[in-house]
Design a protein around this motif. Structure first.
Motif, mmCIF file in Angstrom:
data_model
loop_
_atom_site.group_PDB
_atom_site.id
_atom_site.type_symbol
_atom_site.label_atom_id
_atom_site.label_comp_id
_atom_site.label_asym_id
_atom_site.label_seq_id
_atom_site.Cartn_x
_atom_site.Cartn_y
_atom_site.Cartn_z
ATOM 1 N N ILE A 238 0.824 -1.216 0.000
ATOM 2 C CA ILE A 238 0.000 0.000 0.000
ATOM 3 C C ILE A 238 0.861 1.272 0.000
ATOM 4 C CG2 ILE A 238 -1.929 -1.171 1.128
ATOM 5 C CD1 ILE A 238 -1.103 0.078 3.769
ATOM 6 N N ASN A 239 2.167 1.104 -0.246
ATOM 7 C CA ASN A 239 3.094 2.231 -0.370
ATOM 8 C C ASN A 239 3.153 3.099 0.886
ATOM 9 O OD1 ASN A 239 3.770 1.608 -3.135
ATOM 10 N ND2 ASN A 239 1.778 2.467 -3.724
ATOM 11 N N LEU A 240 3.192 2.454 2.054
ATOM 12 C CA LEU A 240 3.302 3.164 3.327
ATOM 13 C C LEU A 240 4.445 2.578 4.158
ATOM 14 C CD1 LEU A 240 -0.481 3.558 4.301
ATOM 15 C CD2 LEU A 240 1.063 5.338 3.439
ATOM 16 N N VAL A 241 5.579 2.342 3.491
ATOM 17 C CA VAL A 241 6.704 1.689 4.148
ATOM 18 C C VAL A 241 7.233 2.530 5.307
ATOM 19 C CG1 VAL A 241 9.064 0.846 3.855
ATOM 20 C CG2 VAL A 241 7.352 0.437 2.070
ATOM 21 N N GLU A 242 7.360 3.834 5.097
ATOM 22 C CA GLU A 242 7.913 4.691 6.136
ATOM 23 C C GLU A 242 7.015 4.719 7.367
ATOM 24 O OE1 GLU A 242 9.493 9.288 6.772
ATOM 25 O OE2 GLU A 242 8.918 8.575 4.777
ATOM 26 N N ALA A 243 5.708 4.860 7.153
ATOM 27 C CA ALA A 243 4.770 4.837 8.278
ATOM 28 C C ALA A 243 4.766 3.465 8.939
ATOM 29 C CB ALA A 243 3.370 5.204 7.799
ATOM 30 N N GLY A 244 4.877 2.412 8.124
ATOM 31 C CA GLY A 244 4.882 1.055 8.668
ATOM 32 C C GLY A 244 6.036 0.802 9.609
ATOM 33 N N SER A 245 7.179 1.470 9.361
ATOM 34 C CA SER A 245 8.339 1.276 10.231
ATOM 35 C C SER A 245 8.104 1.835 11.632
ATOM 36 C CB SER A 245 9.576 1.937 9.605
ATOM 37 O OG SER A 245 9.405 3.342 9.514
ATOM 38 N N PHE A 246 7.128 2.755 11.768
ATOM 39 C CA PHE A 246 6.816 3.336 13.074
ATOM 40 C C PHE A 246 5.581 2.698 13.717
ATOM 41 C CE2 PHE A 246 9.403 6.657 11.183
ATOM 42 C CZ PHE A 246 10.181 7.074 12.247
ATOM 43 N N PHE A 247 5.012 1.681 13.063
ATOM 44 C CA PHE A 247 3.776 1.064 13.552
ATOM 45 C C PHE A 247 3.932 0.558 14.982
ATOM 46 C CE2 PHE A 247 0.890 -2.465 14.268
ATOM 47 C CZ PHE A 247 -0.312 -2.035 13.714
#
Length: 395
Positions: A238-247
């Motif tokens: 879903i092209n949210l790799v950067e946000a995913g790293s802070f999940f």
């Protein structure tokens, strides 16, 4: 009010942190080590990571059966001694089969350590502050799950896997030495329970009173491991790799802020209200995850997953001890984590096949409804038995 923050409570919480820190640090980096060192496939590298849980289940099974006979402190000594030896042996691994064998043995030692700390802390926490104390104790696991993977990946990228091993060996050595200054209360067993142990009896390995909540915990684990195992792939899709790293940062932060409050709420209300609340918060977090189209929603989902699953786990553990006989706290603890680990062990494989059929978003949506279904299962197995859940303390 009975005192909670004693020296021994702090020590056993640190012991638990050391064990889980090593677990999370290595499980987040072992696949990279296996691929780089032995040039193995991703699936086999994944096996070297996940098979640790199988070893932990065997370790918990052994501990639950023998901890009351050997002694709680002696069992913790044995666990940390074996954990230290198996951590040190990683330096001498030369091929993948040996790594897999070591991962099983390392997992078994971890199972002994974590079950022993869970049993000991249950005897240290005042009965009137069971939920609050278990919540604070469980923060040691939460902190380990946040710090371990972050530090492990940082060291792998900026130093080497061997530096990771040096750190983990040092941490486990501190844990082993820390057992020396820990004072463990003695719990006398009823005369009726001291008898002929030669005949096989399932109750020697499983605490029946803890089984219902343990089964529910195993099912709920499917929801959490759908996140833990596949969030990286989902965030890429879903092209949210950067946000995913802070999940998991927001996940851990939500637990740190809420768990003390939830723990006191558990002690005041008994259990039912808290448990139902965690089911709905967790389900809502999974629903948000399935609908995430931007970073804010993804991180908000992390907060609700933390509020839900993070507080479910500590509350369910407290409940498994609360409904069990006091002299079988060790068995109740091992029963709870055996079922929880069992769910963790099979869920990535089952959910992986599920994703191939329906996709990530639909899988998380299904998991949200699955968690709600677990709340109904809780009602049928425990929730409607108010005298059993809300009033019963120790038999």
């Amino acid at each position: 009010m009975q005192k909670l923050w004693t020296k021994d409570f702090v020590i056993v919480s640190l012991e638990n942190f050391f064990a889980y820190f090593t677990y999370y640090t290595l499980i987040s980096t072992i696949t990279v080590f296996a691929i780089d060192q032995f040039h193995t496939s991703t699936s086999m590298a994944g096996l070297s990571a996940g098979i640790f849980i199988l070893g932990a289940v065997f370790g918990r099974l052994f501990t639950g059966s023998w901890i009351d006979r050997i002694g709680w402190k002696k069992m913790l000594y044995i666990g940390f001694a074996c954990f230290l030896i198996t951590t040190f042996l990683y330096f001498f691994i030369s091929n993948l089969p040996l790594l897999i064998v070591l991962r099983i043995l390392h997992g078994a030692a971890f199972g002994v350590c974590s079950t022993s700390t869970g049993t000991i802390v249950a005897s240290i926490i005042p009965t009137s502050r069971r939920g609050e104390g278990t919540g604070y104790y469980a923060l040691s696991t939460t902190l380990a799950s946040a710090v371990g993977p972050f530090l492990g990946m940082y060291l792998v990228h900026h130093a080497s896997f061997q530096v990771n091993l040096i750190l983990c060996t040092f941490i486990v050595m501190i844990g082993f030495l820390g057992v020396m200054i820990l004072k463990v209360p003695k719990v006398e067993k009823p005369i009726a329970d001291v008898g002929n142990k030669r005949k096989f009896n399932i109750s020697d390995y499983v605490e029946p009173a803890a089984v219902p909540i343990s089964i529910i915990s195993a099912f709920i684990g499917f929801g959490y491991y759908s996140v833990l195992s596949f969030l990286t792939s989902y965030s890429q899709e879903i092209n949210l790799v950067e946000a995913g790293s802070f999940f998991f940062i927001t996940y851990s932060a939500a637990i740190l802020v809420s768990r003390p409050v939830i723990g006191r709420w558990f002690d005041k209300t008994g259990g039912n209200i808290v448990m139902y609340t965690t089911f709905f918060l967790f389900a809502f977090g999974l629903f948000l995850l399935s609908q995430a189209h931007n970073g804010f929603v993804l991180l908000l989902a992390g907060a609700f997953v933390g509020l839900g699953y993070g507080n479910f786990l500590s509350s369910a553990q407290a409940l498994s001890i609360k409904v069990s006989p006091k002299h079988r706290m060790g068995l109740a603890t091992s029963t709870f984590f055996m079922f929880t680990d069992g769910g963790a062990g099979i869920s990535p494989f089952v959910l992986g096949m599920f994703i191939q059929t329906i996709g990530f978003r639909e899988m998380y949506l299904v998991m949200a409804f699955f968690v709600l279904a677990c709340s109904l299962l809780y009602f049928l197995m425990l929730g409607k038995r108010k005298s059993y859940v809300l009033e019963k303390s120790y038999r």
